[in-house]
Enzyme design. Sequence first.
Site, PDB file in Angstrom:
ATOM      1  N   CYS B 101      47.780 -28.046  30.924  1.00 49.23           N
ATOM      2  CA  CYS B 101      47.798 -27.289  32.185  1.00 49.23           C
ATOM      3  C   CYS B 101      47.601 -25.818  31.909  1.00 49.23           C
ATOM      4  CB  CYS B 101      49.135 -27.459  32.897  1.00 49.23           C
ATOM      5  SG  CYS B 101      49.333 -29.065  33.618  1.00 49.23           S
ATOM      6  N   ILE B 102      47.352 -25.471  30.656  1.00 46.83           N
ATOM      7  CA  ILE B 102      47.374 -24.049  30.321  1.00 46.83           C
ATOM      8  C   ILE B 102      46.122 -23.639  29.553  1.00 46.83           C
ATOM      9  CG2 ILE B 102      48.798 -24.482  28.271  1.00 46.83           C
ATOM     10  CD1 ILE B 102      49.467 -21.539  30.430  1.00 46.83           C
TER      11      ILE B 102
END
Lengths: 166, 102
Positions: B101-102
């Site tokens: 998610c990063i």
Amino acid sequence: MGTGDVNVHEPGKIKKMMLILSKATLDNVYACFILANGARMEGIESEIFFTFFGLNAIEKSKLESLRVATVGNPAMRIPTLIGGLPGMEALATKMMKKEMDELDIPPVGEFLEMLSASGTKMWACKLAMDMFHVEESDIVDELDGVLTVGGFYERAAGEGTHVIFI
Amino acid sequence: METQIGGSSVEVTDEGYLKDINQWSREVAIGIAEKEGVTLADDHWKVLEFLQNQYKNGTPLTIRSVGKSGVCSIKELYALFPDGPLKKSTKIAGIPKPVSCI
């Protein structure tokens, strides 16, 4: 979507995320930054409006010392009385930062640089700045400007924009 | 499913990612890039090579790790692969869609 082609004109598709950060406990700040960065990673525009205590997350002198709240946070599973003991906030914060680092989630200062590089726009709330006597020179260079609430809503105009308050 | 990209027959997922990196070639990469609206130049190839090496080493891919690699900055990555830098670059590199998610 059979072949993975992204149709930008698809109805209902999110085009822009407008995030309002009103708190500066570390968990709230990270939630906001991860949502903003995640949007950019998906090709969605994102902007953050820092208001009230959320301003702390972009104040040069404060952003590296943000903490996790151990009191009034039942999900921490720490009894309120113990959460209030000296050093508890620091301990919980240290533990959270360690977990974050292992997941390649950067510290707040570096995260702001990353957001800016990704094209996330960052705005400070004029009223909150006046209220807390914060000058633009107190704020990180990545700031795109100072906005009133009206200015923020103007930027939120358009189809496919979502506003989230954190 | 099986599809024709860059003159060869390859197996792709529903989202268009190659199922087997061994089916990847420069021609396939050019074919996928075309569909994604990207014209590959030297800077793109450097990123693709870096991603493939990371994948072969089993290192999870994040935008941050690309930014720290010295191959290109985060800003450049967004410019090279607009509208979803990591999703697009991994697809063109023939490696699975990152779950980060990063």
